[in-house]
Scaffold this motif. Structure first.
Motif, PDB file in Angstrom:
ATOM      1  N   GLY A 103       3.596  40.900 -48.519  1.00  0.00           N
ATOM      2  CA  GLY A 103       4.958  40.470 -48.230  1.00  0.00           C
ATOM      3  C   GLY A 103       5.475  41.061 -46.927  1.00  0.00           C
ATOM      4  N   LEU A 104       5.214  42.342 -46.701  1.00  0.00           N
ATOM      5  CA  LEU A 104       5.650  42.980 -45.454  1.00  0.00           C
ATOM      6  C   LEU A 104       4.912  42.399 -44.248  1.00  0.00           C
ATOM      7  N   ALA A 105       3.631  42.143 -44.414  1.00  0.00           N
ATOM      8  CA  ALA A 105       2.867  41.530 -43.326  1.00  0.00           C
ATOM      9  C   ALA A 105       3.389  40.129 -43.012  1.00  0.00           C
ATOM     10  N   ALA A 106       3.819  39.394 -44.056  1.00  0.00           N
ATOM     11  CA  ALA A 106       4.389  38.063 -43.845  1.00  0.00           C
ATOM     12  C   ALA A 106       5.687  38.148 -43.048  1.00  0.00           C
ATOM     13  N   VAL A 107       6.487  39.177 -43.316  1.00  0.00           N
ATOM     14  CA  VAL A 107       7.725  39.359 -42.554  1.00  0.00           C
ATOM     15  C   VAL A 107       7.414  39.606 -41.086  1.00  0.00           C
ATOM     16  N   VAL A 108       6.424  40.455 -40.819  1.00  0.00           N
ATOM     17  CA  VAL A 108       6.027  40.720 -39.430  1.00  0.00           C
ATOM     18  C   VAL A 108       5.515  39.444 -38.768  1.00  0.00           C
ATOM     19  N   THR A 109       4.692  38.699 -39.494  1.00  0.00           N
ATOM     20  CA  THR A 109       4.154  37.438 -38.956  1.00  0.00           C
ATOM     21  C   THR A 109       5.283  36.487 -38.578  1.00  0.00           C
ATOM     22  N   ALA A 110       6.233  36.308 -39.483  1.00  0.00           N
ATOM     23  CA  ALA A 110       7.335  35.390 -39.231  1.00  0.00           C
ATOM     24  C   ALA A 110       8.200  35.864 -38.071  1.00  0.00           C
ATOM     25  N   ALA A 111       8.471  37.178 -38.015  1.00  0.00           N
ATOM     26  CA  ALA A 111       9.334  37.709 -36.970  1.00  0.00           C
ATOM     27  C   ALA A 111       8.727  37.506 -35.581  1.00  0.00           C
ATOM     28  N   VAL A 112       7.443  37.829 -35.443  1.00  0.00           N
ATOM     29  CA  VAL A 112       6.787  37.648 -34.140  1.00  0.00           C
ATOM     30  C   VAL A 112       6.655  36.165 -33.814  1.00  0.00           C
ATOM     31  N   SER A 113       6.374  35.357 -34.821  1.00  0.00           N
ATOM     32  CA  SER A 113       6.173  33.920 -34.596  1.00  0.00           C
ATOM     33  C   SER A 113       7.432  33.248 -34.066  1.00  0.00           C
ATOM     34  N   VAL A 114       8.569  33.541 -34.663  1.00  0.00           N
ATOM     35  CA  VAL A 114       9.796  32.820 -34.302  1.00  0.00           C
ATOM     36  C   VAL A 114      10.592  33.532 -33.214  1.00  0.00           C
ATOM     37  N   SER A 115      10.062  34.620 -32.665  1.00  0.00           N
ATOM     38  CA  SER A 115      10.829  35.417 -31.703  1.00  0.00           C
ATOM     39  C   SER A 115      11.262  34.598 -30.487  1.00  0.00           C
ATOM     40  N   TRP A 116      10.336  33.828 -29.914  1.00  0.00           N
ATOM     41  CA  TRP A 116      10.693  33.038 -28.728  1.00  0.00           C
ATOM     42  C   TRP A 116      11.672  31.940 -29.104  1.00  0.00           C
ATOM     43  N   MET A 117      11.445  31.281 -30.216  1.00  0.00           N
ATOM     44  CA  MET A 117      12.352  30.209 -30.637  1.00  0.00           C
ATOM     45  C   MET A 117      13.759  30.744 -30.892  1.00  0.00           C
TER      46      MET A 117
ATOM     47  N   ALA B 280      15.075  33.412 -29.454  1.00  0.00           N
ATOM     48  CA  ALA B 280      15.652  33.762 -28.156  1.00  0.00           C
ATOM     49  C   ALA B 280      16.207  32.521 -27.465  1.00  0.00           C
ATOM     50  N   VAL B 281      15.467  31.421 -27.532  1.00  0.00           N
ATOM     51  CA  VAL B 281      15.933  30.177 -26.925  1.00  0.00           C
ATOM     52  C   VAL B 281      17.163  29.647 -27.662  1.00  0.00           C
ATOM     53  N   THR B 282      17.144  29.710 -28.965  1.00  0.00           N
ATOM     54  CA  THR B 282      18.264  29.207 -29.757  1.00  0.00           C
ATOM     55  C   THR B 282      19.539  30.003 -29.483  1.00  0.00           C
TER      56      THR B 282
ATOM     57  N   ALA C 137      23.049  26.993 -24.014  1.00  0.00           N
ATOM     58  CA  ALA C 137      22.272  25.854 -23.511  1.00  0.00           C
ATOM     59  C   ALA C 137      22.391  25.698 -22.005  1.00  0.00           C
ATOM     60  N   HIS C 138      23.579  26.052 -21.435  1.00  0.00           N
ATOM     61  CA  HIS C 138      23.754  25.859 -19.992  1.00  0.00           C
ATOM     62  C   HIS C 138      23.049  26.948 -19.180  1.00  0.00           C
ATOM     63  N   ASP C 139      22.555  27.992 -19.853  1.00  0.00           N
ATOM     64  CA  ASP C 139      21.873  29.074 -19.144  1.00  0.00           C
ATOM     65  C   ASP C 139      20.361  28.986 -19.240  1.00  0.00           C
TER      66      ASP C 139
ATOM     67  N   GLY D 198      10.600  17.329 -25.682  1.00  0.00           N
ATOM     68  CA  GLY D 198      10.105  16.805 -26.943  1.00  0.00           C
ATOM     69  C   GLY D 198      11.166  16.626 -28.000  1.00  0.00           C
ATOM     70  N   THR D 199      12.433  16.905 -27.659  1.00  0.00           N
ATOM     71  CA  THR D 199      13.486  16.850 -28.669  1.00  0.00           C
ATOM     72  C   THR D 199      14.670  16.031 -28.185  1.00  0.00           C
ATOM     73  N   THR D 200      15.455  15.567 -29.143  1.00  0.00           N
ATOM     74  CA  THR D 200      16.709  14.892 -28.831  1.00  0.00           C
ATOM     75  C   THR D 200      17.909  15.821 -28.993  1.00  0.00           C
ATOM     76  N   ASN D 201      17.649  17.028 -29.539  1.00  0.00           N
ATOM     77  CA  ASN D 201      18.753  17.945 -29.820  1.00  0.00           C
ATOM     78  C   ASN D 201      18.625  19.290 -29.126  1.00  0.00           C
ATOM     79  N   ASN D 202      17.681  19.391 -28.171  1.00  0.00           N
ATOM     80  CA  ASN D 202      17.548  20.612 -27.374  1.00  0.00           C
ATOM     81  C   ASN D 202      17.250  21.827 -28.253  1.00  0.00           C
ATOM     82  N   SER D 203      16.441  21.646 -29.279  1.00  0.00           N
ATOM     83  CA  SER D 203      16.144  22.712 -30.232  1.00  0.00           C
ATOM     84  C   SER D 203      14.676  23.101 -30.170  1.00  0.00           C
ATOM     85  N   ALA D 204      14.423  24.398 -30.023  1.00  0.00           N
ATOM     86  CA  ALA D 204      13.045  24.876 -30.029  1.00  0.00           C
ATOM     87  C   ALA D 204      12.391  24.663 -31.381  1.00  0.00           C
ATOM     88  N   PHE D 205      13.156  24.769 -32.462  1.00  0.00           N
ATOM     89  CA  PHE D 205      12.604  24.546 -33.796  1.00  0.00           C
ATOM     90  C   PHE D 205      12.211  23.075 -33.983  1.00  0.00           C
ATOM     91  N   SER D 206      12.994  22.166 -33.423  1.00  0.00           N
ATOM     92  CA  SER D 206      12.643  20.743 -33.500  1.00  0.00           C
ATOM     93  C   SER D 206      11.359  20.457 -32.746  1.00  0.00           C
TER      94      SER D 206
END
Length: 745
Positions: free
Chosen positions: A208-222, A224-226, A230-232, A238-246
């Motif tokens: 479970g702790l390793a999964a938390v680390v995996t998720a945290a590192v994985s979504v870190s860039w997304m 930060a972008v979120t 948006a103007h900065d 690839g998106t219609t809503n300017n979303s890194a997750f999309s």
């Protein structure tokens, strides 16, 4: 450590050979026609570096996470922006992957298994092609190998501090290949959960702790972008809503499984919302491919696909080449990934559907060891079924087996197209299972009993399969299939004779049988991998080595013919034949590649000089209606060119309102339009409802055309006009045109 004296010298030889295979001809490398633009932009500013901006003006990102390009951008900053500088990081990643694989297998099954695994990995064609290609998978492959190595160490000791780095490596692999990195999690989690020598509750807590680390590192860039305004930051492609997750979840994941009825319509993915290209979101042209390349391949004439298939048949021996409805090239639509029956095609040999992994296009690059690895896996699990829960040998077979099965199913269900380099992550477990399986079955053979038959059976099945694959390409190394068959037969005879003979003759016969077995199993893939030394074949922009590279050469020649006849031709070649590349681009009426070295035509240089001189305080020298129109100027000069519509041409960036604001504020004065009604080059090309289409119409009606004589040209150069060829009209029937917009135009 009890290793034989030859172990380290053998590993050194394999490492040097890997470096030679991966670097051979690196001075003739080509830019990846989409990613290299981002790398050039990423060398211009650290903001572009972090976001993975496609253009130096930081207006729009790639349609991928930028992590895999960070090493390339750093290399270009240190060594200069050259094609070979962008390939060099993949070479280091490949050598590192070989060494990590060796350490993994040695700790699991011993040094002999590790050396055989390294050899098997080294001679797998896709592994050689992978680490010569400036794409996502080399970094991704290294990261998942490092994650497996960390998990192996943690499972042996049950220590959390050894498991957490595995989560970090998976997260970093996510930055390179997004959700594909998570497909290895079932294998790693099950190995630790089953075999770690601690109580079940602790194992689950650690996971479970390793999964938390995996998720945290994985979504870190997304994240930060979120969190960035948006103007900065640049718009997320690839998106219609300017979303890194999309972009990650919808555009690059769910879209690839549309054949299973999966829909990304609610995710903000441009492919799902605006139609077309379902299941092929995010696929890109190969290095040296035409700049007008479509999403999952390369635009061209429908008839060009049939011509390309006929030429492939000449080099692969495929009966009749590919079907006209299969690996054809569509005008404005891109590559059709599947249906072709010719084995050498980009999508031939059953490259769509559940059987694609056994089709000759992929199997000839990846699957020579299928039978041997499969039987090794069965033997490893069945023979160790009574062992203790913490048994190291069984846990290793469990990890590699689940790894192989998971990715095999993912690629079978999802869209692969002609992207051979995706298969690098399949080559890893195949090599590991081959190495450990050889040692396991060899020991069983020497011990006697019913298990002694496993090795001869594995060798016989693999030799038959290899001979079959080799026979699908009768004009390529025609001696290969019969030689593999003879070696396989000799190996089986020697191994059987060794069981019935008397010592010491039996021992010598067994060793000869083992040598013949390794030769029978590894000769065919090794012969293909060695084609990197042959400039007639080499490696393609999609990671393929061997006849596929020769097919590319044929397609480039066909493009040359198309250019001479003044009509569209099939895809430009990805070999180092510059004439073929130029002809292929000219065959697209000037919208093809501009040359793999990133040079501009004379008219392009004059246009850039003119718009730069008259730019004033504008943020952009000019805007273009596609990424392919901006590409030559970004690659050659790092020019601040605004590409409209993203990679697909259908991303709503900028909107018509925003575009008018740029013009009104003086941030943009010039626009370079392609003629006709063709908007972009993705699946939505020709769609008059896109933002790019509306902007194009507004420019034509509200801005002033700039005569070519103003900057010393005879006509506005088409986006991809090739040196030495006349600027041709585009597919809409008009030449490209430069417009001046804004006050005082």
């Amino acid at each position: 450590m009890g290793e034989p004296a030859y172990a380290r010298p053998a590993l050194l030889v394999l490492t040097v050979l890997a470096a030679v295979l991966y670097t051979w001809g690196i001075d003739h490398s080509q830019y990846h026609t989409f990613y290299a633009n981002a790398v050039r932009s990423m060398t211009e500013s650290w903001k572009a570096f972090f976001y993975g901006s496609f253009d130096p003006g930081n207006s729009i990102t790639l349609d991928k996470l930028p992590g895999f390009l960070w090493p390339q951008a750093l290399s270009a900053r240190l060594l200069g922006f050259h094609p070979w500088a962008l390939v060099l990081p993949q070479v280091f990643e490949g050598v590192a992957s070989l060494l990590v694989l060796h350490r993994l297998v040695r700790r699991w099954a011993g040094v002999h298994a590790a050396l055989i695994a390294d050899t098997a990995f080294l001679v797998t064609p896709v592994a050689v092609g992978l680490f010569r290609t400036a794409v996502e998978d080399p970094a991704f492959t290294l990261c998942v190998l490092l994650a497996a190595e960390a998990t192996q160490r943690a499972a042996a000791s049950g220590r959390l501090r050894l498991l957490l780095p595995a989560g970090v490596w998976i997260g970093l692999g996510f930055q390179a290949k997004m959700l594909e990195a998570w497909a290895v999690l079932p294998a790693l989690a099950l190995v630790y959960g089953v075999s770690a020598p601690i109580a079940l509750r602790k194992r689950l807590v650690h996971l479970g702790l390793a999964a938390v680390v995996t998720a945290a590192v994985s979504v870190s860039w997304m994240l930060a972008v979120t969190l960035a305004p948006a103007h900065d930051r640049p718009y997320v492609d690839g998106t219609t809503n300017n979303s890194a997750f999309s972009m990650v979840v919808g555009y690059n994941f769910l879209n690839r499984f549309s054949s299973l009825g999966v829909s990304a319509a609610s995710t903000g993915s441009v492919s799902a919302v605006q139609g077309g290209g379902g299941g092929r979101g995010g696929a890109h042209p190969a290095p040296g491919a035409p700049q007008g390349a479509g999403r999952s391949g390369f635009s061209g004439a429908r008839g060009g696909g049939r011509a390309g298939a006929a030429r492939r048949a000449q080099h692969t021996g495929a009966p009749g080449g590919g079907s006209a409805g299969g690996a054809g090239f569509r005008a404005g639509g891109g590559f059709r990934a599947g249906g072709a029956r010719g084995p050498g095609g980009w999508g031939g040999g059953g490259q769509d559907g559940w059987s694609k992994m056994f089709g000759t296009s992929l199997a000839s690059q990846t699957g020579w060891l299928y039978p041997f690895a499969a039987l090794a896996l069965v033997c490893g699990l069945v023979w160790r079924r009574g062992a203790a829960r913490t048994d190291r040998i069984r846990s290793g077979f469990l990890m590699w087996g689940i790894w192989l099965a998971t990715y095999f199913l993912v690629f079978s269900a999802g869209s692969v197209g002609g992207h051979t380099y995706y298969m690098g992550v399949i080559a890893v477990p195949l090599a590991a299972l081959t190495g450990a399986g050889t040692v396991l079955m060899w020991r069983a053979h020497r011990s006697g009993g019913r298990r002694a038959a496993a090795l001869p059976c594995a060798v016989a099945a693999t030799a038959v399969w290899s001979a079959y694959l080799a026979a699908q390409f009768p004009s390529f190394l025609p001696w290969l299939a019969p030689v593999v068959g003879v070696l396989g037969l000799a190996a089986v005879v020697l191994l059987v004779a060794a069981r019935s003979g008397r010592a010491p003759l039996a021992g010598r016969l067994a060793l000869a049988g083992l040598a013949a077995s390794l030769a029978a199993v590894l000769l065919a893939p090794g012969a293909w991998a060695a084609q990197v030394f042959d400039p007639a074949y080499g490696s393609s922009g999609m990671g393929a080595v061997g006849p596929s590279g020769r097919a590319d050469h044929a397609r480039g020649a066909a493009g040359t013919a198309g250019g001479r006849l003044g009509r569209p031709g099939p895809m430009a070649g990805t070999t180092r034949d510059r004439t073929a590349r130029a002809g292929g681009a000219a065959g697209f009426g000037g919208f093809g590649g501009f040359g793999a070295d990133g040079t501009l035509t004379a008219d392009q240089r004059r246009l850039l000089a003119y718009t730069t001189a008259h730019r004033g305080s504008a943020a952009y020298v000019f805007a273009t209606t596609s990424w392919s129109g901006a590409s030559p100027y970004i690659l050659a000069a790092g020019a601040h060119v605004l590409p409209l519509g993203g990679f697909s041409g259908r991303v709503p960036f900028p909107t018509e309102t925003r575009f008018r604001q740029l013009v009104a504020s003086g941030a943009l004065h010039y626009v370079l339009l392609g003629g006709g009604r063709d908007r972009g080059f993705g699946p939505g090309a020709g769609n008059t409802t896109t933002a790019t289409a509306r902007i194009t119409d507004w420019v034509r009606t509200s801005c002033t055309p700039v005569p070519a004589s103003a900057y010393g040209g005879t006509a506005a150069p088409a986006a991809g006009a090739v040196p030495g060829t006349p600027d041709a009209p585009d597919r809409g029937g008009e030449t490209a045109a430069l417009y001046r917009c804004g006050a005082g135009h």
